[in-house]
Design an enzyme around this catalytic site. Sequence first.
Site, PDB file in Angstrom:
ATOM      1  N   ASP A  16      -7.818   5.685  -1.912  1.00 25.08           N
ATOM      2  CA  ASP A  16      -6.645   5.462  -2.746  1.00 25.08           C
ATOM      3  C   ASP A  16      -5.480   6.218  -2.125  1.00 25.08           C
ATOM      4  OD1 ASP A  16      -4.711   5.154  -4.640  1.00 25.08           O
ATOM      5  OD2 ASP A  16      -5.859   6.003  -6.306  1.00 25.08           O
ATOM      6  N   TYR A  23      11.401  -1.217  -6.300  1.00 28.11           N
ATOM      7  CA  TYR A  23      10.591  -1.561  -5.129  1.00 28.11           C
ATOM      8  C   TYR A  23      11.435  -1.473  -3.863  1.00 28.11           C
ATOM      9  CZ  TYR A  23       7.963  -4.589  -1.908  1.00 28.11           C
ATOM     10  OH  TYR A  23       7.306  -5.101  -0.812  1.00 28.11           O
ATOM     11  N   SER A  80       9.642  -4.818   4.245  1.00 25.32           N
ATOM     12  CA  SER A  80      10.051  -5.979   3.460  1.00 25.32           C
ATOM     13  C   SER A  80      11.528  -6.229   3.708  1.00 25.32           C
ATOM     14  CB  SER A  80       9.821  -5.713   1.965  1.00 25.32           C
ATOM     15  OG  SER A  80      10.433  -6.707   1.165  1.00 25.32           O
ATOM     16  N   LYS A  82      11.322   0.705  -0.099  1.00 20.70           N
ATOM     17  CA  LYS A  82      11.334   0.045   1.203  1.00 20.70           C
ATOM     18  C   LYS A  82      12.547   0.477   2.032  1.00 20.70           C
ATOM     19  CE  LYS A  82       7.495  -2.203   0.825  1.00 20.70           C
ATOM     20  NZ  LYS A  82       6.350  -1.885   1.727  1.00 20.70           N
TER      21      LYS A  82
END
Length: 256
Positions: free
Chosen positions: A66, A165, A147, A169
């Site tokens: 993890d 998010y 991304s 990035k």
Amino acid sequence: MSGMERFAGRVAVVTGASSGIGAQIAEDLVRAGMVVVGVARRLERLQALAAKLAGQPGRLEPVQGDVSTTEGVKRVFKWVDDNLGGISVLVNNAAIAAFTPVQDQDPADIERLVSTNFTAVMVGCTLGVTSMKKHGIKDGHIINVNSIAGHRIFSVSEIGSCVAYASTKHATVAMTKGLRADLQALKPAGYKIRVTSLSPGAVYTEMLPDAFAKMVPEKEMILQAKDVSNAALFALGSPPAVEITELTIQPTGEFM
């Protein structure tokens, strides 16, 4: 020796390897002859992928881990060092999505988002380079699966806000550029470690919200995991004197 051939028999670590982009990159690296440490929480999926790839030139070593905690990342790299030695290729791919506006985010969700999408990447880069230095791997390669959200902020009303998010990035973009600068200090010792930020647009994986997929009338106009993996292997297989520092791929006509 050039292309992917020079990595045959060497060790790669791929995080988030139980599905989507990570699973495809892990598979393609095994088919290219690498010993791939596939890291994910869902061990059974990794084991199924390893069984599927039995008989290929390389092999998949499933490791449950993890990466949302620093200790989890450290355990993975210790296992690799204890059992396989030095890392030649590191693919930091594990990530989680978030579509809640920043002002509505739960603090615990923010912490998990940042730790998975950014902290794990930075710690992975640190430990990956440490492994390369310890084992004298001077031509290592790190790929951070980023991304297009790392290059611009956007919000799609049908699926919610991507700002949280995108923030992680954007941080990865900055860190990846900075890592390349810091690695210059290793050049006098002969290290030429390459670093690539790989930034895809919409990819048809479990992370892609159904609402977003429904917005695209032609399903072939969404990237597939194989498209991203092909880009990763293109960067890895480039001649040693060529460093693909940023590779952005999008579906044809994607509007973001």
